[in-house]
Every structure is written in structure tokens, then in C-alpha cells.
Motif scaffolding. Structure first.
Motif, PDB file in Angstrom:
ATOM      1  N   SER A  58       0.641  -1.615   0.269  1.00 54.78           N
ATOM      2  CA  SER A  58       0.053   0.377  -0.087  1.00 54.78           C
ATOM      3  C   SER A  58       0.926   1.248  -0.245  1.00 54.78           C
ATOM      4  CB  SER A  58      -0.146  -0.208   1.028  1.00 54.78           C
ATOM      5  OG  SER A  58       0.089  -0.530   2.398  1.00 54.78           O
ATOM      6  N   SER A  59       1.876   1.659   0.437  1.00 57.17           N
ATOM      7  CA  SER A  59       2.792   2.368   0.337  1.00 57.17           C
ATOM      8  C   SER A  59       5.041   1.812   0.423  1.00 57.17           C
ATOM      9  CB  SER A  59       3.199   3.171   1.929  1.00 57.17           C
ATOM     10  OG  SER A  59       3.315   2.562   2.159  1.00 57.17           O
ATOM     11  N   VAL A  60       5.237   2.454  -0.308  1.00 57.72           N
ATOM     12  CA  VAL A  60       6.526   2.442  -0.315  1.00 57.72           C
ATOM     13  C   VAL A  60       7.691   3.642   0.598  1.00 57.72           C
ATOM     14  CG1 VAL A  60       6.533   1.108  -2.173  1.00 57.72           C
ATOM     15  CG2 VAL A  60       7.083   3.340  -2.637  1.00 57.72           C
ATOM     16  N   ASP A  61       8.840   3.706   1.720  1.00 55.79           N
ATOM     17  CA  ASP A  61       8.872   4.017   1.838  1.00 55.79           C
ATOM     18  C   ASP A  61      10.394   4.787   1.235  1.00 55.79           C
ATOM     19  OD1 ASP A  61      11.313   2.687   3.164  1.00 55.79           O
ATOM     20  OD2 ASP A  61      10.284   1.758   4.438  1.00 55.79           O
ATOM     21  N   VAL A  62      10.772   5.981   1.077  1.00 53.99           N
ATOM     22  CA  VAL A  62      11.947   6.769   0.963  1.00 53.99           C
ATOM     23  C   VAL A  62      13.245   5.720   1.290  1.00 53.99           C
ATOM     24  CG1 VAL A  62      13.709   8.829   1.050  1.00 53.99           C
ATOM     25  CG2 VAL A  62      11.208   9.631   1.599  1.00 53.99           C
ATOM     26  N   ASP A  63      13.771   4.571   2.286  1.00 49.74           N
ATOM     27  CA  ASP A  63      14.940   4.221   2.123  1.00 49.74           C
ATOM     28  C   ASP A  63      14.593   2.929   0.806  1.00 49.74           C
ATOM     29  OD1 ASP A  63      16.076   5.847   3.500  1.00 49.74           O
ATOM     30  OD2 ASP A  63      15.914   4.179   5.466  1.00 49.74           O
ATOM     31  N   GLN A  64      12.855   2.610   0.798  1.00 44.62           N
ATOM     32  CA  GLN A  64      13.050   1.757  -0.583  1.00 44.62           C
ATOM     33  C   GLN A  64      13.208   2.874  -2.236  1.00 44.62           C
ATOM     34  OE1 GLN A  64       8.905   0.807   0.738  1.00 44.62           O
ATOM     35  NE2 GLN A  64       9.214  -1.248   0.920  1.00 44.62           N
ATOM     36  N   LEU A  65      12.938   3.420  -2.116  1.00 50.58           N
ATOM     37  CA  LEU A  65      12.601   4.002  -3.166  1.00 50.58           C
ATOM     38  C   LEU A  65      14.543   4.442  -3.705  1.00 50.58           C
ATOM     39  CD1 LEU A  65      10.280   7.282  -3.202  1.00 50.58           C
ATOM     40  CD2 LEU A  65       9.948   5.303  -4.939  1.00 50.58           C
ATOM     41  N   CYS A 115       5.889  -1.213 -18.382  1.00 46.06           N
ATOM     42  CA  CYS A 115       7.567  -1.884 -19.191  1.00 46.06           C
ATOM     43  C   CYS A 115       8.460  -2.109 -18.000  1.00 46.06           C
ATOM     44  CB  CYS A 115       8.035  -0.936 -19.996  1.00 46.06           C
ATOM     45  SG  CYS A 115       6.642  -0.374 -21.571  1.00 46.06           S
ATOM     46  N   GLY A 116       8.452  -2.175 -16.524  1.00 47.73           N
ATOM     47  CA  GLY A 116       9.690  -1.808 -16.266  1.00 47.73           C
ATOM     48  C   GLY A 116      10.521  -1.475 -15.822  1.00 47.73           C
ATOM     49  N   VAL A 117      10.657  -0.129 -16.946  1.00 47.71           N
ATOM     50  CA  VAL A 117      11.639   0.530 -16.432  1.00 47.71           C
ATOM     51  C   VAL A 117      12.424   1.154 -14.954  1.00 47.71           C
ATOM     52  CG1 VAL A 117      12.514   2.968 -17.396  1.00 47.71           C
ATOM     53  CG2 VAL A 117      11.431   1.328 -18.961  1.00 47.71           C
ATOM     54  N   GLY A 118      11.642   1.331 -14.324  1.00 48.70           N
ATOM     55  CA  GLY A 118      11.534   1.369 -12.601  1.00 48.70           C
ATOM     56  C   GLY A 118      10.989   2.164 -12.369  1.00 48.70           C
ATOM     57  N   VAL A 119      10.580   2.719 -11.643  1.00 47.57           N
ATOM     58  CA  VAL A 119       9.693   3.187 -10.798  1.00 47.57           C
ATOM     59  C   VAL A 119       9.419   4.861 -10.725  1.00 47.57           C
ATOM     60  CG1 VAL A 119       8.495   3.599  -8.361  1.00 47.57           C
ATOM     61  CG2 VAL A 119       9.909   1.941  -8.610  1.00 47.57           C
ATOM     62  N   GLY A 120       7.648   4.609 -11.392  1.00 55.66           N
ATOM     63  CA  GLY A 120       7.278   6.314 -11.481  1.00 55.66           C
ATOM     64  C   GLY A 120       6.659   6.890 -10.491  1.00 55.66           C
ATOM     65  N   LEU A 121       7.811   8.108 -10.392  1.00 56.97           N
ATOM     66  CA  LEU A 121       7.156   9.589  -9.495  1.00 56.97           C
ATOM     67  C   LEU A 121       6.124   9.838  -9.794  1.00 56.97           C
ATOM     68  CD1 LEU A 121      10.018   9.496  -6.658  1.00 56.97           C
ATOM     69  CD2 LEU A 121       8.143   8.004  -6.324  1.00 56.97           C
ATOM     70  N   GLY A 122       5.232  10.395  -9.507  1.00 53.13           N
ATOM     71  CA  GLY A 122       4.241  11.785 -10.351  1.00 53.13           C
ATOM     72  C   GLY A 122       3.310  11.771  -9.295  1.00 53.13           C
ATOM     73  N   PRO A 123       2.172  12.927  -9.223  1.00 55.63           N
ATOM     74  CA  PRO A 123       1.706  13.550  -8.261  1.00 55.63           C
ATOM     75  C   PRO A 123       0.030  12.879  -8.298  1.00 55.63           C
ATOM     76  CG  PRO A 123       1.399  14.161 -10.751  1.00 55.63           C
ATOM     77  CD  PRO A 123       2.828  13.733 -10.511  1.00 55.63           C
ATOM     78  N   THR A 140       0.213  -2.577 -14.618  1.00 53.11           N
ATOM     79  CA  THR A 140       0.548  -1.319 -13.047  1.00 53.11           C
ATOM     80  C   THR A 140       0.436  -1.097 -11.997  1.00 53.11           C
ATOM     81  OG1 THR A 140      -0.640   0.401 -13.274  1.00 53.11           O
ATOM     82  CG2 THR A 140       1.651   0.597 -14.972  1.00 53.11           C
ATOM     83  N   TRP A 141       1.376  -0.883 -11.188  1.00 52.75           N
ATOM     84  CA  TRP A 141       0.925  -1.099  -9.395  1.00 52.75           C
ATOM     85  C   TRP A 141       1.163   0.201  -8.718  1.00 52.75           C
ATOM     86  CZ3 TRP A 141      -2.193  -3.910  -6.316  1.00 52.75           C
ATOM     87  CH2 TRP A 141      -2.359  -3.342  -4.645  1.00 52.75           C
ATOM     88  N   PHE A 142      -0.021   0.935  -8.336  1.00 49.11           N
ATOM     89  CA  PHE A 142      -0.134   2.692  -7.570  1.00 49.11           C
ATOM     90  C   PHE A 142       0.160   2.581  -6.544  1.00 49.11           C
ATOM     91  CE2 PHE A 142      -1.180   3.289 -11.750  1.00 49.11           C
ATOM     92  CZ  PHE A 142      -0.961   4.250 -12.092  1.00 49.11           C
ATOM     93  N   CYS A 143       1.259   2.956  -5.977  1.00 52.73           N
ATOM     94  CA  CYS A 143       0.828   3.289  -4.318  1.00 52.73           C
ATOM     95  C   CYS A 143       1.176   4.654  -3.611  1.00 52.73           C
ATOM     96  CB  CYS A 143       1.696   1.890  -3.815  1.00 52.73           C
ATOM     97  SG  CYS A 143       3.715   2.362  -3.685  1.00 52.73           S
ATOM     98  N   GLU A 144       1.382   4.587  -2.165  1.00 50.99           N
ATOM     99  CA  GLU A 144       1.176   5.621  -1.658  1.00 50.99           C
ATOM    100  C   GLU A 144       3.360   5.817  -1.359  1.00 50.99           C
ATOM    101  OE1 GLU A 144      -0.101   8.993  -1.208  1.00 50.99           O
ATOM    102  OE2 GLU A 144      -1.530   7.419  -2.215  1.00 50.99           O
ATOM    103  N   VAL A 145       3.892   7.345  -1.797  1.00 48.77           N
ATOM    104  CA  VAL A 145       5.367   7.531  -1.064  1.00 48.77           C
ATOM    105  C   VAL A 145       5.353   7.737   0.492  1.00 48.77           C
ATOM    106  CG1 VAL A 145       7.392   8.384  -1.574  1.00 48.77           C
ATOM    107  CG2 VAL A 145       6.114   7.243  -2.790  1.00 48.77           C
ATOM    108  N   THR A 146       5.437   7.559   1.726  1.00 50.39           N
ATOM    109  CA  THR A 146       5.786   7.834   2.943  1.00 50.39           C
ATOM    110  C   THR A 146       7.102   8.160   3.248  1.00 50.39           C
ATOM    111  OG1 THR A 146       6.002   5.437   3.808  1.00 50.39           O
ATOM    112  CG2 THR A 146       4.511   6.072   3.467  1.00 50.39           C
ATOM    113  N   PRO A 147       7.657   9.694   3.994  1.00 49.18           N
ATOM    114  CA  PRO A 147       6.003   9.865   4.906  1.00 49.18           C
ATOM    115  C   PRO A 147       5.454  11.032   3.153  1.00 49.18           C
ATOM    116  CG  PRO A 147       8.015  11.465   4.905  1.00 49.18           C
ATOM    117  CD  PRO A 147       8.430   9.468   4.121  1.00 49.18           C
ATOM    118  N   HIS A 148       4.437  11.385   2.989  1.00 48.38           N
ATOM    119  CA  HIS A 148       4.039  11.640   2.428  1.00 48.38           C
ATOM    120  C   HIS A 148       4.676  12.935   1.863  1.00 48.38           C
ATOM    121  CE1 HIS A 148       0.648  13.809   0.009  1.00 48.38           C
ATOM    122  NE2 HIS A 148       0.361  14.629   0.754  1.00 48.38           N
TER     123      HIS A 148
END
Length: 141
Positions: free
Chosen positions: A11-18, A67-75, A86-94
Motif C-alpha cells: 500500500s506504500s513504499v518508503d524513501v529508503d525503498q525508493l 514496461c519495467g523501466v523503473g518506479v515512476g514518481l508523480g503527483p 501497473t501498481w500504484f501506491c503512496e510514498v511515505t512520508p507524504h
């Protein structure tokens, strides 16, 4: 991210994971405030951010992620453009993005601008009140 990515299903990923993932982001010249926010989030000299794939719009970010290029970050509005694979989840901290700015010439009375401002007045009463204060009350058009 791709629905086959190891983080898919979370449901979310954290900054270290990114920091451990190849990223897909908007270009700095198009979204300077977003890039500043990402630098604050990931670190000023983040190698992950400096090596990110750059994509011009949210649809390209989503497509590259699928396509598996990476993790997309956006609004968060990217949620409205979901696609299969695709799978969408929140980045924590918001991470709040900067406020948007509305800019136009006050003397412009084009029908397109008036229609746009009417939509803003309907959906954003606080902004509509500020428009009326600056431009004068909305009169017959």
C-alpha cells in the motif's frame, strides 16, 4: 511500478525503498518545484535522482513503469490514468507539492478564459472569491 515489481501489492513504499530503485520522473525544466521536492525527499545529491529516467508526462511515466523501466514518481493525479500492468501506491512520508499558481492577463476577456475562470469559481470557492476581489464581481458576459 509494474505489477510484477517486488513492491507491487504494497500500500506504500518508503524513501529508503525508493533510493534502491531506478526512478522515472518529470524533467526539471518542466517541473522545477517537483524536482526540488524530490531532492529534499531523496537527498540533494541523490545518485538515484541524478540517474533517473526523464519522462515528459504522467502517461509516459506510467507506461515506462509498466514496461519495467523503473518506479515512476508523480503527483497523485496519476491515479486517474491507471493502466493494466501497473501498481500504484503512496510514498511515505507524504510529500506535499507546492501550491499551484493561476496566471493570466487581467484584461483578457476571452470566452475560453471566462469559461475556465467560471469552473474555478464553481470548484474552488476560496480562489473564486480572490478572483472576484481582484477582478471585480462576475457580471454578465
Amino acid at each position: 511500478m509494474s505489477s510484477t515489481h517486488p513492491y507491487a501489492g504494497q500500500s506504500s513504499v518508503d524513501v529508503d525503498q525508493l533510493r534502491r530503485q531506478p526512478l522515472i520522473v518529470a524533467p526539471g525544466e518542466d517541473e522545477p518545484a517537483v524536482v526540488t521536492g524530490l531532492r529534499n525527499l531523496l537527498g540533494k545529491d541523490s545518485p538515484t535522482l541524478s540517474g533517473a529516467t526523464v519522462a515528459r508526462d504522467i502517461h509516459t511515466i506510467i507506461g515506462l513503469a509498466a514496461c519495467g523501466v523503473g518506479v515512476g514518481l508523480g503527483p497523485s493525479r496519476m491515479l486517474t490514468a491507471q493502466r493494466r500492468g501497473t501498481w500504484f501506491c503512496e510514498v511515505t512520508p507524504h510529500t506535499p507539492l507546492p501550491d499551484l499558481v493561476l496566471s493570466f492577463q487581467a484584461r483578457d476577456r476571452s470566452p475560453a478564459l471566462n469559461a475556465f475562470l467560471d469552473i474555478i469559481r464553481q470548484n474552488c470557492p476560496e480562489v473564486g472569491a480572490a478572483l472576484d476581489h481582484r477582478l471585480g464581481p462576475l457580471g454578465p458576459q
